[in-house]
Design an enzyme around this catalytic site. Structure first.
Site, PDB file in Angstrom:
ATOM      1  N   LYS A  35       0.845  -1.195   0.000  1.00  0.00           N
ATOM      2  CA  LYS A  35       0.000   0.000   0.000  1.00  0.00           C
ATOM      3  C   LYS A  35       0.877   1.240   0.000  1.00  0.00           C
ATOM      4  O   LYS A  35       1.416   1.627   1.030  1.00  0.00           O
ATOM      5  CB  LYS A  35      -0.925  -0.001   1.221  1.00  0.00           C
ATOM      6  CG  LYS A  35      -1.860  -1.203   1.291  1.00  0.00           C
ATOM      7  CD  LYS A  35      -2.593  -1.270   2.620  1.00  0.00           C
ATOM      8  CE  LYS A  35      -3.480  -2.492   2.697  1.00  0.00           C
ATOM      9  NZ  LYS A  35      -4.153  -2.642   4.010  1.00  0.00           N
ATOM     10  N   LYS A  40      -4.531   6.273   3.681  1.00  0.00           N
ATOM     11  CA  LYS A  40      -4.776   5.974   5.101  1.00  0.00           C
ATOM     12  C   LYS A  40      -3.477   5.831   5.880  1.00  0.00           C
ATOM     13  O   LYS A  40      -3.421   6.125   7.080  1.00  0.00           O
ATOM     14  CB  LYS A  40      -5.665   4.727   5.226  1.00  0.00           C
ATOM     15  CG  LYS A  40      -5.058   3.434   4.695  1.00  0.00           C
ATOM     16  CD  LYS A  40      -4.242   2.677   5.717  1.00  0.00           C
ATOM     17  CE  LYS A  40      -3.554   1.482   5.075  1.00  0.00           C
ATOM     18  NZ  LYS A  40      -2.697   0.755   6.042  1.00  0.00           N
ATOM     19  N   ASP A  96      -9.889   0.650   6.245  1.00  0.00           N
ATOM     20  CA  ASP A  96      -8.447   0.528   6.447  1.00  0.00           C
ATOM     21  C   ASP A  96      -7.926   1.639   7.352  1.00  0.00           C
ATOM     22  O   ASP A  96      -7.016   1.427   8.168  1.00  0.00           O
ATOM     23  CB  ASP A  96      -7.745   0.572   5.089  1.00  0.00           C
ATOM     24  CG  ASP A  96      -6.489  -0.281   5.060  1.00  0.00           C
ATOM     25  OD1 ASP A  96      -6.062  -0.752   6.130  1.00  0.00           O
ATOM     26  OD2 ASP A  96      -5.934  -0.473   3.966  1.00  0.00           O
ATOM     27  N   ASN A 121       2.701   2.158  10.835  1.00  0.00           N
ATOM     28  CA  ASN A 121       2.623   3.605  10.602  1.00  0.00           C
ATOM     29  C   ASN A 121       2.215   4.329  11.881  1.00  0.00           C
ATOM     30  O   ASN A 121       2.763   5.372  12.227  1.00  0.00           O
ATOM     31  CB  ASN A 121       1.640   3.893   9.473  1.00  0.00           C
ATOM     32  CG  ASN A 121       2.144   3.406   8.134  1.00  0.00           C
ATOM     33  OD1 ASN A 121       3.003   4.011   7.515  1.00  0.00           O
ATOM     34  ND2 ASN A 121       1.621   2.273   7.671  1.00  0.00           N
ATOM     35  N   GLU A 151       5.347   2.861   5.120  1.00  0.00           N
ATOM     36  CA  GLU A 151       4.867   3.399   3.845  1.00  0.00           C
ATOM     37  C   GLU A 151       4.276   4.798   3.983  1.00  0.00           C
ATOM     38  O   GLU A 151       4.296   5.595   3.045  1.00  0.00           O
ATOM     39  CB  GLU A 151       3.804   2.468   3.244  1.00  0.00           C
ATOM     40  CG  GLU A 151       4.309   1.103   2.806  1.00  0.00           C
ATOM     41  CD  GLU A 151       5.019   1.130   1.457  1.00  0.00           C
ATOM     42  OE1 GLU A 151       5.336   2.229   0.962  1.00  0.00           O
ATOM     43  OE2 GLU A 151       5.264   0.032   0.920  1.00  0.00           O
TER      44      GLU A 151
END
Length: 332
Positions: free
Chosen positions: A102, A189, A242, A254, A279
């Site tokens: 992602k 997200k 998500d 994250n 990410e």
């Protein structure tokens, strides 16, 4: 059915177990010999739990690419182009790619599907599916209930992947033809989740987190629409779903990274000590650059960008957000 998996980390190995449970076979490729050895000794390389004995791994990329023409990509988006370039030199037949990473590429704003289209010769690219949604590998490896979405421009392929990964015990997969919306939501997200972690590190409370998630949805919707996706996708599993799980859980890498930032740990140290890819940092950079190029108002993401990359003090950043012009609440 046989599936080749590129990346033997937390999610790649966990999905190998899902495939095993669904009576499919898989072979995992990983550069890290320690990961390969652990998998071949029936140990999950990230979580240390036992995995089925039939799951095998190799550090021979050719072996995996000739094992099946269905390839699951479970590598960080930062490494995606280089991995795909190498894959392209080996392919000899049409191959179908299922991506579970992602992220979005800074500067180019390319989604993973677009990177695949850039790097894989058309003669060898059979199709692409994003398999995404609210899912922590830590829970899926324990066979806890997980819902995902298989999104593709090819509806038939999306439904095939839906069937491959669904079971009646703990995995349910929906299909979607909004590939853009699914990919953008999954990346955006992560950006909001970094900020949620920062607020937790600052001990700002649950009221603040609820507000952040709600206003974060607004920014996700804007990004999905400006990049060509559908608004309703942003409100589904790949967007709001998500975001909820990633912005409010210690299992989220994250969220954890943002929490450490909020506690005063420098970004370089947070990134250097992370055992899994963060990410959201790349996503914040990419979406801020996109906002500037499109004159798009993304106050949360853009403020986070200046904190991460231009040393804006976190408390000053919060003041800047709170002193924005007062206005009517709208979902856009």
């Amino acid at each position: 059915m046989k599936i080749g998996i590129i990346g033997g980390g937390s999610w790649g190995t966990t999905l190998a177990q899902v495939l095993h449970d669904n009576n499919h076979e898989s072979l995992i490729y990983d550069l890290n010999q320690k990961n390969v050895d652990k998998i071949n000794n029936h140990i999950h390389p990230t979580f240390g739990c036992l995995i089925p004995k039939k799951i095998k791994a190799t550090n021979d990329l050719t072996e995996v690419l000739t094992y099946s023409n269905y390839i699951l990509l479970a590598v960080p988006t930062a490494a995606m182009r280089d991995v795909l370039k190498e894959i392209n030199t080996i392919l000899s037949e049409k191959t179908y790619f299922i991506n579970v990473s992602k992220g979005i590429e800074p500067h180019t704003f390319a989604r993973v599907s677009e990177i695949v289209e850039d790097e894989i010769d058309k003669d060898y690219l059979g199709g692409f599916v994003a398999l995404t949604g609210p899912s922590h590998a830590e829970e899926t490896i324990q066979r806890k209930l997980t819902l995902l979405t298989a999104a593709s421009k090819n509806e038939e392929l999306a439904k095939k992947v839906q069937q491959i990964f669904s079971n009646t015990q703990y995995i349910r997969v929906y299909s979607s033809n909004d590939l853009v919306g699914a990919e953008v939501g999954g990346s955006a997200k992560n950006a909001i989740s970094i900020v949620s972690g920062v607020m937790t590190g600052l001990n700002m409370g649950e009221n603040a987190r609820a507000a952040l998630i709600t206003r974060g949805v607004v920014e996700i919707v804007k990004l999905v629409e400006v990049m060509g996706g559908e608004r309703e996708t942003a409100y589904g599993l790949t967007g709001v779903g998500d975001l909820i799980v990633t912005a409010s859980s210690e299992n989220s890498r994250n969220f954890q990274a943002g929490k450490r930032l909020g506690m005063g740990v420098p970004l370089d140290q947070v990134m250097g000590e992370a055992t899994q890819t963060i990410e959201g940092v790349r996503s914040i950079k990419a979406f801020h650059e996109l906002a500037v190029s499109k004159n798009l108002d993304l106050p949360i993401i853009s403020t986070a960008y200046h904190v991460l990359f231009h040393n804006l003090d976190i408390k000053e950043a919060i003041t800047l957000l709170l002193t924005r012009e007062l206005k009517e609440e709208k979902s856009f």
